[in-house]
Design a protein around this motif. Structure first.
Motif, mmCIF file in Angstrom:
data_model
loop_
_atom_site.group_PDB
_atom_site.id
_atom_site.type_symbol
_atom_site.label_atom_id
_atom_site.label_comp_id
_atom_site.label_asym_id
_atom_site.label_seq_id
_atom_site.Cartn_x
_atom_site.Cartn_y
_atom_site.Cartn_z
ATOM 1 N N PHE A 1 32.817 30.003 38.048
ATOM 2 C CA PHE A 1 32.736 31.441 38.321
ATOM 3 C C PHE A 1 33.782 32.206 37.517
ATOM 4 O O PHE A 1 34.922 31.760 37.385
ATOM 5 N N GLU A 2 33.387 33.383 37.034
ATOM 6 C CA GLU A 2 34.357 34.344 36.480
ATOM 7 C C GLU A 2 34.440 35.496 37.476
ATOM 8 O O GLU A 2 33.432 36.130 37.763
ATOM 9 N N LEU A 3 35.630 35.775 37.968
ATOM 10 C CA LEU A 3 35.775 36.857 38.948
ATOM 11 C C LEU A 3 36.392 38.073 38.300
ATOM 12 O O LEU A 3 37.553 38.054 37.894
ATOM 13 N N GLU A 4 35.614 39.138 38.218
ATOM 14 C CA GLU A 4 36.172 40.419 37.772
ATOM 15 C C GLU A 4 36.431 41.284 38.993
ATOM 16 O O GLU A 4 35.614 41.298 39.928
ATOM 17 N N PHE A 5 37.542 41.981 38.985
ATOM 18 C CA PHE A 5 37.860 42.854 40.121
ATOM 19 C C PHE A 5 38.759 43.992 39.651
ATOM 20 O O PHE A 5 39.342 43.943 38.566
ATOM 21 N N LEU B 1 40.866 43.375 36.267
ATOM 22 C CA LEU B 1 41.426 42.068 35.916
ATOM 23 C C LEU B 1 40.318 41.030 36.036
ATOM 24 O O LEU B 1 39.309 41.265 36.684
ATOM 25 N N GLU B 2 40.563 39.893 35.417
ATOM 26 C CA GLU B 2 39.605 38.788 35.573
ATOM 27 C C GLU B 2 40.336 37.483 35.762
ATOM 28 O O GLU B 2 41.322 37.199 35.074
ATOM 29 N N VAL B 3 39.835 36.683 36.689
ATOM 30 C CA VAL B 3 40.308 35.313 36.876
ATOM 31 C C VAL B 3 39.093 34.410 36.707
ATOM 32 O O VAL B 3 38.090 34.588 37.398
ATOM 33 N N LEU C 1 43.435 33.948 33.142
ATOM 34 C CA LEU C 1 43.548 35.266 33.794
ATOM 35 C C LEU C 1 43.763 36.281 32.684
ATOM 36 O O LEU C 1 44.485 36.005 31.721
ATOM 37 N N HIS C 2 43.153 37.457 32.804
ATOM 38 C CA HIS C 2 43.467 38.505 31.830
ATOM 39 C C HIS C 2 43.158 39.893 32.366
ATOM 40 O O HIS C 2 42.279 40.057 33.209
ATOM 41 N N PRO C 3 43.899 40.895 31.886
ATOM 42 C CA PRO C 3 43.473 42.267 32.154
ATOM 43 C C PRO C 3 42.138 42.461 31.446
ATOM 44 O O PRO C 3 42.027 42.177 30.260
ATOM 45 N N GLU C 4 41.110 42.887 32.183
ATOM 46 C CA GLU C 4 39.774 43.041 31.592
ATOM 47 C C GLU C 4 39.688 44.363 30.835
ATOM 48 O O GLU C 4 40.617 45.170 30.817
ATOM 49 N N TYR C 5 38.492 44.596 30.312
ATOM 50 C CA TYR C 5 38.243 45.755 29.471
ATOM 51 C C TYR C 5 38.481 47.085 30.187
ATOM 52 O O TYR C 5 38.971 48.051 29.618
HETATM 53 MG MG MG Z 1 34.850 39.438 31.920
#
Ligand code: MG
Ligand code: GLU
Length: 454
Positions: free
Chosen positions: A140-144, A201-203, A192-196
């Motif tokens: 899973f990729e979790l964007e939040f 963010l995304e984990v 983990l990264h700050p998303e677009y």
């Molecule tokens: Mg993403």
């Protein structure tokens, strides 16, 4: 935090509850809301067998706004179940305070899983995969979205740039505590990264067997929310946290092996994909238009499915194509056998992850069962094609809204064959309530009302 406390299969006999003073017995409902019951220390000795009580209607018919619904076959006032924790998946959330967590199965009083149990529905689909000889893993990729302020007056916690150092350092203490808390809870993170998007963010989680992956998705969401709260931050997993800002997806990667080989990699095939892998992608493309309400299922899920948001809003596939609902990932050169997989872009965190993964596997397996032929790859952004070109290449669109997607779901032969009628009846009732309550509201209003439900 100390190292993760993972229970073994023997449950209470082997010190699984050492140091535990409260156990969160967790499940996720048909509206995609994570809920739980808490067992105190004094009840732990009977937790493995007895679990926590729950009314059958609360377990299956509680809506996104807590309306208690009823259906002809599930009465809102009658029926009790037990949430039986899976102690093999127990995780410690707070070692100092003794707070532990475990996912649960919804069981009848005689101990057998109830037909409405979504986690059991996934296990049932996996049993058919085993018969077919496939070994699946899911990632899973979790964007939040992260907010400062209050629920009534939330402000996105960073203003980019996407993937940037600035949002990383602005939220650095949160990021580092989050990684530590996820590791302590036993959730393997791949990145983990700050998303677009602003505040986004995304984990990404490491692949695991499908049930474990869905369990860890639930656990990760809780750890993210707890860590955010400790930093005075709010989080939202809503597909559309703020209209006009980037959307939150929950992309699901699927790998499959048979006879020790990755079915998504075959150097001798013109596509680079093995025969079974091609059938699997074809199966997903054949059914995803009908199952999309299981992969998201909120009114907002359909606001999210728009071109140019990398949400995969066209039904087609392509290598690395972010605008295709199925993105084929070939893997790094030389590591294809370990890495090749298919990514389902359309899913979001308003889904019940057990049902979403069950639907994903059922679609893939049906493609194999029926030897479905894979359509040609789409190598461009499908939105740049004319309607005639899309029709010629078999590129289709999703239902424009939840209402129409529910009609397609209910009419799907694959869905009615895969899921128990009672589970489907409950799911459709919960989602129809969302459609009738929120379907005509403007996006800003729906987004504001549902922002902190997920
Ligand atoms: Mg993403
Ligand atoms: N945020 C996009 C979505 O809604 C996905 C961006 C990405 O490809 O990571 O699915």
């Amino acid at each position: 935090m100390t190292s993760p406390h993972k229970a073994n299969e023997t449950g209470t006999e082997d010190g699984v509850f050492d140091g535990v003073s409260a156990l969160l017995v967790a499940y996720i409902d048909n509206a995609g809301l994570a809920r739980s019951k808490v067992l105190p220390r004094a009840r732990l000795d009977t937790a493995a067998a007895g679990g926590a009580t729950i009314s059958r209607s609360v377990a299956s018919l509680l809506a996104v706004d807590d309306a208690v619904l009823s259906t002809p076959n599930i009465d809102a006032a009658i029926g009790d179940l037990r949430c039986i924790p899976d102690l093999g998946a127990l995780a410690v959330l707070d070692a100092e305070r003794g707070l532990a967590w475990a996912p649960s199965d919804l069981c009848r009083l005689d101990g057998a899983p109830d037909p409405i149990c979504q986690r059991t529905a996934l296990k049932d689909v996996l049993a058919t995969a085993e018969v077919a000889g496939f070994d699946f893993t899911v990632g899973f990729e979790l964007e939040f979205s992260v907010f400062r302020g209050t629920k009534d007056d939330p402000v996105l916690a960073h203003a980019g740039p996407g993937y940037g150092n600035t949002p990383f350092i602005e939220l650095e203490a949160f990021h580092l505590d989050l990684l530590e808390a996820l590791a302590a809870a036993g959730v393997p993170v791949s990145q983990l990264h700050p998303e677009y998007g602003n505040g986004q963010l995304e984990v990404s989680l490491e692949p695991a067997d499908p049930v474990t992956a869905a369990d860890q998705f639930l656990l990760a969401r809780l750890v993210i929310a707890r860590t955010a709260q400790a930093h005075g931050l709010l989080v939202s997993f809503s597909p559309v946290p703020v209209p006009g800002e980037a959307t939150n997806g929950c992309h699901i990667h699927l790998s499959a092996r048979r006879d020790g080989r990755n079915v998504f990699h075959d150097p001798n095939s013109p596509t680079g994909i093995g025969v079974a892998g091609e059938h699997m992608i074809a199966g997903v493309l054949a059914h995803v238009g009908d199952t999309v309400a299981l992969l998201g299922g909120s009114v907002l899920s359909f606001t999210r499915l728009r071109p140019h948001s990398w949400a995969g809003s066209y039904i087609c596939w392509g290598k690395g194509n972010r605008e295709a609902s199925v993105r084929y990932m070939a893997g790094q050169q030389g590591r294809e056998d370990a890495q090749a997989n298919m990514e389902l872009k359309v899913a979001d965190a308003a889904a019940n992850p057990y049902l979403a993964v069950a639907a994903f596997l059922a679609m893939a397996l049906d493609g194999v069962d029926k030897d479905l032929t894979l359509s040609p790859e789409i190598t461009v952004d499908p939105d740049t094609l004319t309607e005639a070109e899309r029709a010629e290449r078999g590129v289709r669109t999703f239902s424009p809204d939840l209402g129409q997607a529910l009609v397609a779901l209910e009419s799907s032969e694959l869905v009615t064959r895969t899921f128990h009628p009672l589970l489907l009846e409950a799911y459709l009732t919960v989602r129809r309530h969302e459609w009738t309550t929120y379907g005509r509201m403007v996006a800003e209003e729906v987004a504001a009302r549902l922002r902190f439900r997920y």
